[in-house]
Design a protein around this motif. Structure first.
Motif, mmCIF file in Angstrom:
data_model
loop_
_atom_site.group_PDB
_atom_site.id
_atom_site.type_symbol
_atom_site.label_atom_id
_atom_site.label_comp_id
_atom_site.label_asym_id
_atom_site.label_seq_id
_atom_site.Cartn_x
_atom_site.Cartn_y
_atom_site.Cartn_z
ATOM 1 N N GLU A 88 62.147 -54.519 -21.639
ATOM 2 C CA GLU A 88 61.845 -54.712 -23.057
ATOM 3 C C GLU A 88 60.612 -55.597 -23.232
ATOM 4 N N TYR A 89 60.515 -56.602 -22.373
ATOM 5 C CA TYR A 89 59.348 -57.478 -22.428
ATOM 6 C C TYR A 89 58.079 -56.684 -22.133
ATOM 7 N N SER A 90 58.171 -55.883 -21.081
ATOM 8 C CA SER A 90 57.031 -55.071 -20.671
ATOM 9 C C SER A 90 56.641 -54.090 -21.785
ATOM 10 N N LEU A 91 57.656 -53.548 -22.438
ATOM 11 C CA LEU A 91 57.434 -52.615 -23.538
ATOM 12 C C LEU A 91 56.712 -53.315 -24.698
ATOM 13 N N LEU A 92 57.164 -54.509 -25.012
ATOM 14 C CA LEU A 92 56.559 -55.262 -26.110
ATOM 15 C C LEU A 92 55.095 -55.586 -25.790
ATOM 16 N N MET A 93 54.848 -55.990 -24.536
ATOM 17 C CA MET A 93 53.474 -56.299 -24.125
ATOM 18 C C MET A 93 52.578 -55.073 -24.265
ATOM 19 N N TYR A 94 53.137 -53.931 -23.886
ATOM 20 C CA TYR A 94 52.381 -52.678 -23.974
ATOM 21 C C TYR A 94 52.028 -52.382 -25.429
ATOM 22 N N PHE A 95 53.020 -52.575 -26.309
ATOM 23 C CA PHE A 95 52.789 -52.338 -27.734
ATOM 24 C C PHE A 95 51.772 -53.323 -28.305
ATOM 25 N N ASP A 114 65.056 -40.327 -23.236
ATOM 26 C CA ASP A 114 66.216 -41.031 -23.781
ATOM 27 C C ASP A 114 66.146 -42.519 -23.481
ATOM 28 N N LEU A 115 65.731 -42.825 -22.245
ATOM 29 C CA LEU A 115 65.657 -44.225 -21.840
ATOM 30 C C LEU A 115 64.639 -44.977 -22.685
ATOM 31 N N ILE A 116 63.466 -44.350 -22.891
ATOM 32 C CA ILE A 116 62.432 -44.987 -23.702
ATOM 33 C C ILE A 116 62.976 -45.234 -25.110
ATOM 34 N N TYR A 117 63.634 -44.213 -25.631
ATOM 35 C CA TYR A 117 64.206 -44.320 -26.969
ATOM 36 C C TYR A 117 65.168 -45.506 -27.040
ATOM 37 N N ALA A 118 66.044 -45.592 -26.025
ATOM 38 C CA ALA A 118 67.048 -46.659 -26.007
ATOM 39 C C ALA A 118 66.389 -48.038 -25.926
ATOM 40 N N HIS A 119 65.385 -48.157 -25.030
ATOM 41 C CA HIS A 119 64.715 -49.456 -24.873
ATOM 42 C C HIS A 119 64.009 -49.870 -26.162
ATOM 43 N N VAL A 120 63.333 -48.908 -26.809
ATOM 44 C CA VAL A 120 62.614 -49.217 -28.047
ATOM 45 C C VAL A 120 63.608 -49.623 -29.131
ATOM 46 N N THR A 132 64.173 -48.856 -8.479
ATOM 47 C CA THR A 132 63.305 -48.105 -9.393
ATOM 48 C C THR A 132 64.128 -47.215 -10.320
ATOM 49 N N PHE A 133 65.165 -46.616 -9.754
ATOM 50 C CA PHE A 133 65.960 -45.659 -10.524
ATOM 51 C C PHE A 133 67.088 -46.330 -11.300
ATOM 52 N N ASP A 134 67.113 -47.653 -11.230
ATOM 53 C CA ASP A 134 68.209 -48.414 -11.826
ATOM 54 C C ASP A 134 68.533 -47.969 -13.255
ATOM 55 N N ASP A 135 67.493 -47.826 -14.062
ATOM 56 C CA ASP A 135 67.663 -47.416 -15.450
ATOM 57 C C ASP A 135 68.407 -46.098 -15.570
ATOM 58 N N PHE A 136 67.998 -45.144 -14.749
ATOM 59 C CA PHE A 136 68.582 -43.808 -14.801
ATOM 60 C C PHE A 136 70.034 -43.830 -14.312
ATOM 61 N N ILE A 137 70.283 -44.674 -13.302
ATOM 62 C CA ILE A 137 71.638 -44.779 -12.760
ATOM 63 C C ILE A 137 72.578 -45.368 -13.807
ATOM 64 N N ARG A 138 72.061 -46.390 -14.486
ATOM 65 C CA ARG A 138 72.907 -47.019 -15.504
ATOM 66 C C ARG A 138 73.084 -46.118 -16.714
ATOM 67 N N GLN A 139 72.047 -45.338 -17.007
ATOM 68 C CA GLN A 139 72.118 -44.425 -18.146
ATOM 69 C C GLN A 139 73.284 -43.451 -17.983
ATOM 70 N N LYS A 140 73.478 -42.963 -16.755
ATOM 71 C CA LYS A 140 74.563 -42.011 -16.507
ATOM 72 C C LYS A 140 75.825 -42.711 -16.021
#
Lengths: 424, 226
Positions: B155-162, B191-197, A298-306
């Motif tokens: 990214e796929y999930s994000l696109l589906m949501y959009f 930040d993560l959302i920003y990066a994925h988008v 679940t936290f994979d994204d956050f782990i990779r981010q840092k």
């Protein structure tokens, strides 16, 4: 201290004082009687000697007759009358030591005007033996009495306090969540009867309040969430409008953010209330290693981010817990370790049969120790959590008797939860 | 397609209705009580029911059981103010398609509703077209100008949501809740959302697509072909 033990201490103390006083007087009396007997014997000897002096006018060697030292002196002149008893010490050649004697000094004038003195010295060597015998018998009596006291005390207590212990036992087993109410056996002792009645009504009230509290929390959560949902939906609809001014957009955005925070806050408080109300009572064996692995994903994204280096050592540990609470605990632990980590830092998770330990690199400045510890580490969180996460973890640990420790030292943050030893 | 909104809180029901009625393909009815909802499902076979299970005059789960008894092919999205696992499991066991906890984002509700409708009506064999974008939902494949996009699951999930919420403003908060559904590190999540988008936009434009995902200042994003 147990009631029985406390009772015994009082019993022993009071009976000891009483018996010592009794023993003291008993000994004095017995010694007095002993002296009287000795003195009576001496007086009889004196009368015999007197008679012999008066009528026979001879002074035989009484030491030989009576077996102890007797000095009789016939004087040619009158003497003043004397008649007294005393204890004296005298050197005895045979034993080469000073020994205690009962001395009777007697002087009297005869009919012819001549005087005589009699000094009888009777050894008191038996006195010590006598005293010892008296002491021993008193001590023996004391011991017997003590045993009798304690024995009877024990049985009387057990009988007398039986209703009390039954009440205590019932209270220990009292469970707010169980549907059964407190039932006490009948007793004839009015104090205990009263106690049971009071506890009964008290527990019933408690139970009622508890159920109402649970319902209240549940209802409140429903109400608040429904209202928040309405606010949220209305603001979301407004944000969809095309013809808003910049000013309006800014106001609505603020409302939207605050509402969103409020929702998270409410959910956190609700969770706390539910934990307190023992809402999460269902237990099942939880594979902790599985849980940790899932959460790492679940936290994979956050782990990779840092760009964190993750190292895990997971023993197969199964604990009897509520699934929701176990998830919350592990998730909070890992969330913290990642959130307060530094870029290119590390995250080590060590799961043993006795504990789970999460160790991570952290920014020292961010986590400077603040006086009372506890929440300090969590206070610089973003708005949404408000340090509730740690409070929630503490409550969960309390439910399962887990120990909870953390240290921040030289860029290393260590969080450890210890599991209680399993009952075999 | 016809949707029934069962929600005792009229203001919330109205919000849902307002949001959904902009979708041309949807027709919505509302029911504010258990009795009313019960009557409606007997009268008409809906494609999907948005079902609040805590109703003043009955348990919403009974409606769910009734639907299953009648063997209606109706999708059910449970809405509950009780955020508890037990409720969720019970609902899904009774045959609900999805479960959402109050309070929710309308965009999230909409995305889930669309997903249920797709599964129900086309057995998932849907192809979604959005300008130059084509999504084969069953295979999770996305094409831009007939060229395959290589997207990560996020990214796929994000696109589906959009796409489910096309021409609507989608807030960053709703995206965060969609992906991680709890209050993790807020700034990191942003930040993560920003990066994925950003990555998603980049990949679409690389294959000759337009920059469909607009940034809506202070709020989030909007997928639009205009």
């Amino acid at each position: 201290m147990k009631l029985q033990a406390r009772n015994n201490i009082y019993n022993i103390t009071y009976s000891a004082i009483i018996l010592v006083v009794i023993g003291f007087f008993l000994q004095i009396t017995l010694i007095k009687i002993y002296y009287k007997q000795i003195d009576d014997g001496i007086k009889t000897e004196r009368v015999i000697i007197e008679e012999e002096i008066e009528y026979l006018d001879t002074v035989p060697d009484y030491t030989q007759v009576f077996g102890h030292q007797i000095e009789v002196s016939l004087l040619q002149k009158p003497v003043p009358y004397r008649n007294h008893f005393a204890n004296v010490k005298q050197y005895v050649e045979r034993s080469q030591a000073n020994e205690l004697f009962r001395q009777h000094y007697f002087s009297k004038n005869r009919k012819n005007g001549m005087g005589y003195t009699i000094c009888i010295m009777k050894p008191l060597s038996e006195l010590h033996k006598f005293k010892r015998v008296v002491m021993l018998s008193i001590s023996f009596a004391f011991l017997l009495l003590l045993i009798a006291f304690l024995g009877s005390g024990y049985f009387v207590n057990r009988q007398l306090w039986r209703p009390f212990y039954k009440t205590l036992d019932g209270l220990t087993r009292f469970n707010l969540d169980a549907p059964s109410t407190l039932n006490f056996t009948d007793t004839e002792i009015s104090e205990f009867k009263q106690l049971n009645q009071i506890i009964s009504s008290f527990s019933q009230k408690l139970k009622g309040d508890y159920i109402r509290m649970k319902e209240f929390t549940e209802n409140l959560s429903h109400e608040i969430n429904t209202m928040l949902a309405i606010i949220m939906s209305k603001v979301e609809l407004l944000l969809q409008k095309e013809d808003m001014t910049e000013d309006q957009i800014e106001h609505f955005t603020t409302i939207y953010h605050v509402t969103n925070n409020l929702i998270h806050l409410n959910n956190g408080l609700l969770l706390l209330a539910k934990i307190d109300n023992q809402f999460y009572n269902n237990q099942e064996p939880i594979e902790l290693s599985q849980l940790v692995t899932n959460h790492l994903r679940t936290f994979d994204d956050f782990i990779r981010q840092k760009n964190l280096e993750v190292k895990t050592e997971l023993a197969p540990v199964s604990l009897l817990m509520n699934r929701s609470l176990a998830e919350i605990l592990i998730s909070n632990m890992m969330n913290n370790a990642i959130k307060h980590n530094v870029p290119n830092g590390y995250l080590h998770i060590n799961l043993l049969q006795s504990s789970i330990c999460v160790e991570n690199s952290c920014n020292d400045k961010e986590n400077e120790p603040a006086g009372n510890g506890d929440l300090a580490f969590y206070e610089n969180k973003p708005y949404a959590s408000l340090g509730l996460g740690f409070e929630i973890m503490k409550r969960i640990c309390r439910i399962y008797d887990f120990s909870l420790n953390y240290t921040v030292q030289q860029g290393v943050y260590r969080f450890e939860i210890g599991f209680p030893p399993k009952d075999l | 397609m016809r949707i029934l909104i069962v929600e005792d809180e009229k203001k919330l029901a109205q919000s849902i209705l307002d949001y959904l009625k902009k979708e041309e393909s949807l027709e919505c009815d509302m029911a504010f009580t258990y009795q009313e909802a019960f009557r409606r499902i007997l009268d008409f076979e809906y494609d999907c029911i948005i079902l609040d299970i805590t109703l003043p005059d009955g348990n919403g789960l009974h409606i769910l059981s009734q639907l299953k008894e009648d063997k209606q092919n109706t999708g059910v999205l449970i809405v509950s103010a009780r955020n508890s696992l037990e409720n969720k499991i019970e609902g899904l066991d009774l045959g609900a398609d999805d479960y959402i906890t109050k309070p929710f984002h309308l965009t999230e509700l909409n995305a889930r509703l669309k997903s249920i409708l797709r599964r129900r009506n086309f057995n998932g064999n849907t192809v979604i077209h959005f300008d130059s974008i084509t999504i084969r939902v069953n295979e999770h494949l996305v094409y831009v100008n007939d060229q395959l996009l290589n997207l990560t699951p996020k990214e796929y999930s994000l696109l589906m949501y959009f796409v489910s919420n096309k021409e609507r403003v989608v807030s960053k908060e709703s995206l965060i809740d969609h992906f991680w559904d709890s209050d993790y590190d807020q700034s990191a999540s942003n930040d993560l959302i920003y990066a994925h988008v950003k990555n998603l936009r980049h990949k679409i434009m690389e294959k000759g697509g337009k920059d469909y995902i607009r940034t809506v200042y202070g709020i989030g994003y909007k997928l639009s072909d205009q």
